[in-house]
Design an enzyme around this catalytic site. Structure first.
Site, PDB file in Angstrom:
ATOM      1  N   THR A  96     -13.759 -12.113  31.676  1.00 12.53           N
ATOM      2  CA  THR A  96     -12.790 -13.174  31.962  1.00 12.53           C
ATOM      3  C   THR A  96     -13.576 -14.458  32.200  1.00 12.53           C
ATOM      4  O   THR A  96     -14.310 -14.573  33.193  1.00 12.53           O
ATOM      5  CB  THR A  96     -11.969 -12.855  33.229  1.00 12.53           C
ATOM      6  OG1 THR A  96     -11.336 -11.588  33.049  1.00 12.53           O
ATOM      7  CG2 THR A  96     -10.913 -13.928  33.482  1.00 12.53           C
ATOM      8  N   LYS A 171      -5.114 -14.589  29.984  1.00  7.41           N
ATOM      9  CA  LYS A 171      -5.705 -13.879  31.132  1.00  7.41           C
ATOM     10  C   LYS A 171      -5.715 -14.771  32.386  1.00  7.41           C
ATOM     11  O   LYS A 171      -5.409 -14.313  33.494  1.00  7.41           O
ATOM     12  CB  LYS A 171      -7.124 -13.446  30.755  1.00  7.41           C
ATOM     13  CG  LYS A 171      -7.926 -12.822  31.863  1.00  7.41           C
ATOM     14  CD  LYS A 171      -7.371 -11.488  32.328  1.00  7.41           C
ATOM     15  CE  LYS A 171      -8.166 -10.952  33.499  1.00  7.41           C
ATOM     16  NZ  LYS A 171      -7.513  -9.828  34.151  1.00  7.41           N
ATOM     17  N   LYS A 246     -13.257 -16.525  41.327  1.00 10.54           N
ATOM     18  CA  LYS A 246     -13.697 -17.145  40.061  1.00 10.54           C
ATOM     19  C   LYS A 246     -12.499 -17.385  39.128  1.00 10.54           C
ATOM     20  O   LYS A 246     -12.343 -18.467  38.568  1.00 10.54           O
ATOM     21  CB  LYS A 246     -14.711 -16.231  39.380  1.00 10.54           C
ATOM     22  CG  LYS A 246     -15.065 -16.648  37.970  1.00 10.54           C
ATOM     23  CD  LYS A 246     -15.474 -15.469  37.088  1.00 10.54           C
ATOM     24  CE  LYS A 246     -14.457 -14.383  36.972  1.00 10.54           C
ATOM     25  NZ  LYS A 246     -14.478 -13.537  35.810  1.00 10.54           N
TER      26      LYS A 246
HETATM   27  P1  NAD Z   1     -19.440  -6.087  37.470  1.00  8.36           P
HETATM   28  O1  NAD Z   1     -20.244  -7.112  38.183  1.00  8.36           O
HETATM   29  O2  NAD Z   1     -19.212  -4.763  38.115  1.00  8.36           O
HETATM   30  O3  NAD Z   1     -20.116  -5.781  36.026  1.00  8.36           O
HETATM   31  C1  NAD Z   1     -20.749  -6.769  35.259  1.00  8.36           C
HETATM   32  C2  NAD Z   1     -22.071  -6.214  34.754  1.00  8.36           C
HETATM   33  O4  NAD Z   1     -22.725  -7.222  33.984  1.00  8.36           O
HETATM   34  C3  NAD Z   1     -23.026  -5.832  35.914  1.00  8.36           C
HETATM   35  O5  NAD Z   1     -23.439  -4.488  35.766  1.00  8.36           O
HETATM   36  C4  NAD Z   1     -24.183  -6.815  35.750  1.00  8.36           C
HETATM   37  O6  NAD Z   1     -25.444  -6.263  36.104  1.00  8.36           O
HETATM   38  C5  NAD Z   1     -24.108  -7.141  34.262  1.00  8.36           C
HETATM   39  N1  NAD Z   1     -24.753  -8.411  33.915  1.00  8.36           N
HETATM   40  C6  NAD Z   1     -24.645  -9.620  34.547  1.00  8.36           C
HETATM   41  N2  NAD Z   1     -25.389 -10.556  33.910  1.00  8.36           N
HETATM   42  C7  NAD Z   1     -25.976  -9.912  32.865  1.00  8.36           C
HETATM   43  C8  NAD Z   1     -26.868 -10.332  31.831  1.00  8.36           C
HETATM   44  N3  NAD Z   1     -27.289 -11.601  31.757  1.00  8.36           N
HETATM   45  N4  NAD Z   1     -27.290  -9.417  30.926  1.00  8.36           N
HETATM   46  C9  NAD Z   1     -26.863  -8.127  30.998  1.00  8.36           C
HETATM   47  N5  NAD Z   1     -26.021  -7.670  31.944  1.00  8.36           N
HETATM   48  C10 NAD Z   1     -25.585  -8.548  32.862  1.00  8.36           C
HETATM   49  O7  NAD Z   1     -18.064  -6.773  37.087  1.00  8.36           O
HETATM   50  P2  NAD Z   1     -16.715  -6.085  36.522  1.00  8.36           P
HETATM   51  O8  NAD Z   1     -15.794  -5.812  37.663  1.00  8.36           O
HETATM   52  O9  NAD Z   1     -17.081  -4.993  35.573  1.00  8.36           O
HETATM   53  O10 NAD Z   1     -16.084  -7.326  35.740  1.00  8.36           O
HETATM   54  C11 NAD Z   1     -16.556  -7.744  34.473  1.00  8.36           C
HETATM   55  C12 NAD Z   1     -15.578  -8.778  33.902  1.00  8.36           C
HETATM   56  O11 NAD Z   1     -14.284  -8.168  33.758  1.00  8.36           O
HETATM   57  C13 NAD Z   1     -15.383 -10.005  34.804  1.00  8.36           C
HETATM   58  O12 NAD Z   1     -15.265 -11.152  34.018  1.00  8.36           O
HETATM   59  C14 NAD Z   1     -14.079  -9.696  35.520  1.00  8.36           C
HETATM   60  O13 NAD Z   1     -13.427 -10.894  35.934  1.00  8.36           O
HETATM   61  C15 NAD Z   1     -13.317  -8.947  34.451  1.00  8.36           C
HETATM   62  N6  NAD Z   1     -12.294  -8.002  34.946  1.00  8.36           N
HETATM   63  C16 NAD Z   1     -12.564  -7.146  35.959  1.00  8.36           C
HETATM   64  C17 NAD Z   1     -11.569  -6.269  36.409  1.00  8.36           C
HETATM   65  C18 NAD Z   1     -11.810  -5.297  37.548  1.00  8.36           C
HETATM   66  O14 NAD Z   1     -10.842  -4.705  38.041  1.00  8.36           O
HETATM   67  N7  NAD Z   1     -13.044  -5.126  38.013  1.00  8.36           N
HETATM   68  C19 NAD Z   1     -10.313  -6.260  35.799  1.00  8.36           C
HETATM   69  C20 NAD Z   1     -10.079  -7.118  34.733  1.00  8.36           C
HETATM   70  C21 NAD Z   1     -11.081  -7.987  34.312  1.00  8.36           C
END
Ligand code: NAD
Length: 301
Positions: A96, A171, A246
């Protein structure tokens, strides 16, 4: 067999990538956090040591990263996806982020012969695990069509919204509503609790009344009322407070740029921001309920 390079196997990315594996895709995973890569390998994915290695032989690249700067650097930075992917590769960013960043990355990709679509998701960890996410897609129709089998392995409702960036617009609108409602539900249940009224019965009443909402049904902020909700598991995310903050920020920034007056989104954003600054940033966003506790009984009203 379609080869997927999956970057960002965190809270959401890991269960999504597992569903791709289940549906017969070959998945190579990379994450900046080595523990996340280990978890992906344990689930049967090939582990890559860098983003470049992850995408070098991929037919489709999928990214699931926290925020706009992560996405921009993973695609356009040194050793990034656009430099390492083969010409013609289709990239699907499911994070997102700011729609303007999606459009910038898509334009940079075009210069290198790499295609890009945005496909953010809604539904949280339970639906990521079940493969029933809602996925809103922005991009060229032919690219969306090509990504469809992979998207359908992760989601139950895949909707093509419009050109690149449009998925992110949908979104942001959704999360503006969900974020504001999350605060409203927390406030309401704090009041019910203050009166000593059973929150279970209040939930039943609201579920049959005009205040009913998906947020209360699936993400109830009061512990013990919805078994799958993060509140019933010590507010383990789920969807972190910092990520909700965010997303509301993205909506507020967009409103400012578009000269749309917004009142409740910035207020809700500040509540999540304060909750974060009080140590709840990496807890589920419904922990805002824990933050909104009443002040001391002797405080003047
Ligand atoms: P998270 O922080 O658990 O996972 C993100 C992953 O990306 C982490 O493992 C991190 O180490 C990795 N990462 C960060 N920078 C990186 C880089 N430069 N290179 C490689 N890996 C990298 O977050 P999440 O909850 O999985 O959310 C991910 C996205 O999905 C966000 O944009 C969030 O807003 C969206 N989202 C999350 C949910 C939810 O319920 N958690 C629901 C809908 C949407």
């Amino acid at each position: 067999m379609t080869r997927i390079g999956f970057i960002g196997v965190g809270t959401m990315g890991l269960p999504m990538a597992k569903n791709l594996l289940k549906k017969g895709f070959a998945v190579t995973a990379f994450d900046a956090n080595p523990e996340a890569v280990t978890a992906a390998a344990a689930a049967g994915m090939a582990a890559a040591a860098s983003a470049a290695e992850c995408v070098a032989t991929a037919d489709i690249v999928i990214t699931m990263l926290p925020s706009s700067p992560n996405v921009e650097s993973v695609y356009t930075g040194d050793g990034g996806v656009l430099a390492a992917a083969r010409r013609g590769t289709l990239c699907v960013d499911m994070s997102t982020i700011d729609p303007a960043v999606s459009r910038r990355v898509a334009a940079a990709g075009k210069e290198r012969g790499v295609r890009f679509i945005d496909a953010p998701v809604s539904g949280g960890v339970p639906r990521a695990t079940d493969g029933t996410l809602a996925i809103m897609v922005g991009g060229e129709a032919a690219d969306v069509q090509e990504a469809l089998p992979a998207l359908q392995a992760m989601g139950a409702n895949v909707i093509h919204v419009g050109p690149v960036g449009s998925g992110e617009v949908a979104k942001l609108c959704n999360n503006l509503i969900a974020g504001v409602v999350g605060v409203a539900v927390s406030e309401a249940f704090r009041i019910a609790e203050g009166f000593g009224v059973d929150p279970k019965i209040v939930t039943e009443v609201i579920s049959k009344s005009s205040g009913n909402t998906w947020v209360m049904e699936h993400m109830h902020p009061v512990p013990g009322l919805v078994a799958k909700a993060a509140s019933s598991h010590e507010y383990r995310p789920g969807f972190m407070t910092d990520l909700m903050c965010k997303d509301l920020g993205l909506a507020v920034d967009a409103a400012r740029a578009l000269r749309v007056p917004v009142f409740v989104a910035p207020a809700a954003q500040q509540v999540y921001r304060l909750a974060s600054s009080h140590g709840l940033g990496r807890k589920d966003c419904t922990s805002v309920y824990a933050f909104l506790k009443p002040s001391a009984a002797e405080a003047p009203v």
